[in-house]
Design an enzyme around this catalytic site. Structure first.
Site, PDB file in Angstrom:
ATOM      1  N   ASP A  50       0.874  -1.157   0.000  1.00 31.55           N
ATOM      2  CA  ASP A  50       0.000   0.000   0.000  1.00 31.55           C
ATOM      3  C   ASP A  50       0.914   1.209   0.000  1.00 31.55           C
ATOM      4  O   ASP A  50       1.762   1.351   0.891  1.00 31.55           O
ATOM      5  CB  ASP A  50      -0.837  -0.060   1.284  1.00 31.55           C
ATOM      6  CG  ASP A  50      -1.948   0.957   1.312  1.00 31.55           C
ATOM      7  OD1 ASP A  50      -1.978   1.819   0.415  1.00 31.55           O
ATOM      8  OD2 ASP A  50      -2.776   0.886   2.226  1.00 31.55           O
ATOM      9  N   ASP A 145      -2.729   4.781  -2.923  1.00 31.54           N
ATOM     10  CA  ASP A 145      -3.635   5.543  -2.064  1.00 31.54           C
ATOM     11  C   ASP A 145      -4.142   6.797  -2.784  1.00 31.54           C
ATOM     12  O   ASP A 145      -3.361   7.484  -3.455  1.00 31.54           O
ATOM     13  CB  ASP A 145      -2.837   5.950  -0.817  1.00 31.54           C
ATOM     14  CG  ASP A 145      -3.705   6.495   0.288  1.00 31.54           C
ATOM     15  OD1 ASP A 145      -4.510   5.723   0.830  1.00 31.54           O
ATOM     16  OD2 ASP A 145      -3.581   7.692   0.611  1.00 31.54           O
ATOM     17  N   GLU A 196      -6.823   3.440  -5.437  1.00 33.34           N
ATOM     18  CA  GLU A 196      -7.914   3.834  -4.548  1.00 33.34           C
ATOM     19  C   GLU A 196      -8.394   5.197  -5.015  1.00 33.34           C
ATOM     20  O   GLU A 196      -7.621   6.148  -5.110  1.00 33.34           O
ATOM     21  CB  GLU A 196      -7.424   3.919  -3.100  1.00 33.34           C
ATOM     22  CG  GLU A 196      -8.568   4.131  -2.132  1.00 33.34           C
ATOM     23  CD  GLU A 196      -8.234   5.014  -0.935  1.00 33.34           C
ATOM     24  OE1 GLU A 196      -8.963   4.963   0.046  1.00 33.34           O
ATOM     25  OE2 GLU A 196      -7.243   5.770  -1.001  1.00 33.34           O
ATOM     26  N   HIS A 268      -9.563  -0.598   6.033  1.00 32.12           N
ATOM     27  CA  HIS A 268      -9.158   0.069   7.271  1.00 32.12           C
ATOM     28  C   HIS A 268      -9.817   1.440   7.445  1.00 32.12           C
ATOM     29  O   HIS A 268      -9.614   2.090   8.465  1.00 32.12           O
ATOM     30  CB  HIS A 268      -7.638   0.197   7.281  1.00 32.12           C
ATOM     31  CG  HIS A 268      -7.181   1.136   6.207  1.00 32.12           C
ATOM     32  ND1 HIS A 268      -7.317   0.851   4.866  1.00 32.12           N
ATOM     33  CD2 HIS A 268      -6.658   2.379   6.275  1.00 32.12           C
ATOM     34  CE1 HIS A 268      -6.876   1.881   4.160  1.00 32.12           C
ATOM     35  NE2 HIS A 268      -6.473   2.819   4.987  1.00 32.12           N
ATOM     36  N   ASP A 269     -10.552   1.906   6.445  1.00 30.18           N
ATOM     37  CA  ASP A 269     -11.216   3.215   6.526  1.00 30.18           C
ATOM     38  C   ASP A 269     -12.717   3.109   6.752  1.00 30.18           C
ATOM     39  O   ASP A 269     -13.394   4.127   6.862  1.00 30.18           O
ATOM     40  CB  ASP A 269     -11.033   3.986   5.206  1.00 30.18           C
ATOM     41  CG  ASP A 269      -9.612   4.450   4.998  1.00 30.18           C
ATOM     42  OD1 ASP A 269      -8.876   4.582   5.988  1.00 30.18           O
ATOM     43  OD2 ASP A 269      -9.248   4.690   3.829  1.00 30.18           O
TER      44      ASP A 269
HETATM   45  O1  TEU Z   1      -8.217   7.212   2.255  1.00 26.77           O
HETATM   46  C1  TEU Z   1      -8.878   8.024   1.352  1.00 26.77           C
HETATM   47  C2  TEU Z   1     -10.128   8.727   1.687  1.00 26.77           C
HETATM   48  O2  TEU Z   1     -10.461   9.641   0.996  1.00 26.77           O
HETATM   49  C3  TEU Z   1     -11.101   8.372   2.735  1.00 26.77           C
HETATM   50  O3  TEU Z   1     -11.648   7.126   2.608  1.00 26.77           O
HETATM   51  C4  TEU Z   1     -10.660   8.722   4.117  1.00 26.77           C
HETATM   52  O4  TEU Z   1      -9.949   7.677   4.703  1.00 26.77           O
HETATM   53  C5  TEU Z   1     -11.790   9.071   5.045  1.00 26.77           C
HETATM   54  O5  TEU Z   1     -12.439   7.928   5.476  1.00 26.77           O
HETATM   55  C6  TEU Z   1     -12.733  10.101   4.544  1.00 26.77           C
HETATM   56  O6  TEU Z   1     -13.801  10.245   5.425  1.00 26.77           O
HETATM   57  C7  TEU Z   1      -6.855   6.970   2.080  1.00 26.77           C
HETATM   58  C8  TEU Z   1      -6.375   5.958   3.084  1.00 26.77           C
HETATM   59  O7  TEU Z   1      -6.983   4.731   2.840  1.00 26.77           O
HETATM   60  C9  TEU Z   1      -6.628   6.508   4.446  1.00 26.77           C
HETATM   61  O8  TEU Z   1      -6.345   5.588   5.454  1.00 26.77           O
HETATM   62  C10 TEU Z   1      -5.797   7.750   4.589  1.00 26.77           C
HETATM   63  O9  TEU Z   1      -6.077   8.371   5.806  1.00 26.77           O
HETATM   64  C11 TEU Z   1      -6.032   8.738   3.455  1.00 26.77           C
HETATM   65  O10 TEU Z   1      -6.083   8.134   2.186  1.00 26.77           O
HETATM   66  C12 TEU Z   1      -4.900   9.723   3.410  1.00 26.77           C
HETATM   67  O11 TEU Z   1      -3.718   9.084   3.013  1.00 26.77           O
END
Ligand code: TEU
Length: 491
Positions: A50, A145, A196, A268-269
């Site tokens: 990642d 990402d 992503e 993880h989000d």
């Molecule tokens: O996440 C991207 C993102 O835009 C969202 O899903 C965010 O995590 C959040 O939930 C919006 O409400 C990516 C990664 O997966 C995330 O873990 C990081 O924090 C983010 O990018 C920044 O690198």
């Protein structure tokens, strides 16, 4: 699925990288990684990394040198005398003032995550170098990402103050992706890439993943995970809009004609899907299997996030001190300032916080993750939801996932077939067909705690997989709460 392991102050769980060439000591050493890569290789497993290229941590040497005023490194980022009115995705302004420079820098995420300037060819060259370093170490894939935010079209104020339209799926996206593809992973035929994508469109994702364009293999999008946002606002609570969920699945499944979808419920989000779209109490096992079936029978490449395969649930924390996630903590304060009650804020965090998916893996009924205190509390339900119990029960969620994976390998109609929506307006059922040459599948999923039925011709079909044991098959098909049934026919 995902998590970055590079050197990082961990302000955003590693999505704030200090050094792309080093592993963070909390995960081990480079020797450990080399061993992992080679042991995986022996077992025919490739590791996917990642990697975060939209921004670096402000502790990265490039940013530190920029702060000292070195023009070369200031040009790696976006420094401006006058900020725009864009909002950071983690709350507040997307620009942070630096007193020594009397300038602002752009951070679409936390203020410790400075956006990289992809316009600058030196930046692109650095990033290609990083990819090739890891490819030389035998890394076989990359999850990029928020990669669709790298092309910033214009630095102007947005009427609605958000700014998204000026940096999402920007004009140079395809050019940038093609360039890194050609100079790194695109030279190999055994490297897999997934982008992503934040707030993207079907059209853009077709472009990114059309094999003839030589950009990415597939994309994650999040539209299906916003159906419980009230007025498109994440920090709200609302029962999910089922019709909307089905419409989005149908649109993306049908719409990605030239490209390829990455399929997922969890990462993880995101809060745990079983707590969000299933039923994490009375129908825990059944609804976990239903959600798995829904996703794994679609066209695309399914991804499983740790814990999903045993039905891990949301954490339901009750105190802000239990949270670690920068976004959750920021929004706790924002919502408090907006005057929401402590109870309401907790209700929202329990439903939406990313920490719901970030508690340690539940290995056995003692937890079994580590003898040390983990970074975040383990979900107390590890006593009943854990890997060991799943392995000891042939009817477990874990073995159901295993079966779904095997079926995909076995049946071309799952891996290659086309997708046809059916029962589009049914209030409880999400159903579709898949077809490939002379093979056909009907996939029926009940998203509710109700008994229902559909009228459908299932003559000559047999059951491929279901989360209930006994069935009476006829053209007026009775469907039980959270039931999933996959019917197969070949002529
Ligand atoms: O996440 C991207 C993102 O835009 C969202 O899903 C965010 O995590 C959040 O939930 C919006 O409400 C990516 C990664 O997966 C995330 O873990 C990081 O924090 C983010 O990018 C920044 O690198």
């Amino acid at each position: 699925m995902d998590n970055t392991i590079f050197l990082s102050p961990q302000n955003d769980n590693g999505y704030d990288i200090t050094d792309y060439y080093h592993i963070d000591p909390i995960y081990g050493t480079m020797d450990d990684l080399d061993e992992l890569i080679s042991e995986a290789h022996k077992r025919n497993i490739g590791l996917m990394f990642d990697i975060v290229f939209n921004h670096t941590s402000t502790t990265h040497a490039w940013f530190q040198r920029a702060l000292k005023g070195e023009q070369k490194y200031k040009d790696y980022y976006f420094f401006r005398k006058k900020p725009t009115n864009w909002e950071s995705k983690f709350g507040g302004s997307a620009w942070e003032y630096v007193e020594e420079l009397d300038e602002y820098y752009l951070h679409l995420f936390d203020k410790t995550q400075a956006d990289l300037n992809w316009e600058n060819p030196n930046v692109r060259e650095e990033l290609v170098k990083i990819l090739n370093f890891w490819i030389d170490k035998d890394i076989k894939g990359f999850r990029f990402d928020v990669i669709n935010l790298i092309s910033k079209d214009a630095f102007v104020d947005d009427n609605n103050g958000v700014g998204k339209k000026f940096y999402t799926d920007g004009k140079k996206m395809n050019q940038y992706l093609r360039e890194i593809n050609q100079k790194s992973f695109g030279k190999y035929d055994d490297i897999i890439t997934v982008g992503e994508m934040s707030s993207t469109t079907i059209e853009s994702c077709n472009n990114y993943t059309n094999p003839q364009h030589h950009e990415l293999n597939m994309t994650f999008n999040f539209h299906h995970l916003k159906v419980d946002y009230e007025n498109q606002e994440k920090w709200t609570t609302m029962p999910f809009n089922f019709q909307e969920l089905k419409n989005i699945f149908n649109q993306w499944q049908l719409g990605m004609k030239d490209g390829w979808n990455a399929l997922f419920w969890n990462c993880h989000d995101q809060p745990r899907s079983i707590s969000r779209f299933g039923n994490d109490t009375k129908y825990h096992d059944i609804s976990a299997k239903m959600l798995a079936t829904t996703m794994h029978m679609q066209r695309g490449t399914p991804y499983i996030y740790q814990g999903e395969e045993i039905g891990m649930t949301n954490n339901y924390f009750t105190d802000i001190h239990q949270y670690r996630d920068v976004e959750s903590i920021n929004y706790y304060h924002i919502l408090k300032n907006q005057g929401l009650s402590e109870d309401k804020i907790h209700e929202i965090l329990q439903a939406k916080s990313r920490d719901n998916a970030r508690s340690p893996m539940q290995w056995n009924n003692n937890g079994g993750f580590s003898k040390n205190t983990p970074w975040i509390q383990m979900n107390p339900n590890h006593t009943t939801i854990n890997v060991e119990d799943n392995l000891n029960n042939t009817n477990s969620i874990f073995y159901y996932y295993q079966k779904l994976i095997n079926l995909r390998k076995q049946y071309k109609v799952i891996s290659e077939g086309n997708y046809i929506p059916i029962e589009k307006d049914h209030p409880y059922i999400y159903a579709y067909k898949r077809q490939y040459n002379n093979e056909e599948l009907i996939i029926i999923n009940n998203f509710y705690d109700v008994d229902t039925s559909i009228d459908i011709n299932i003559q000559d079909y047999e059951i491929l997989i279901s989360n209930y044991n006994q069935h009476t098959l006829n053209n007026h098909l009775q469907i039980r709460p959270y039931e999933s049934i996959v019917l197969y026919k070949h002529s």
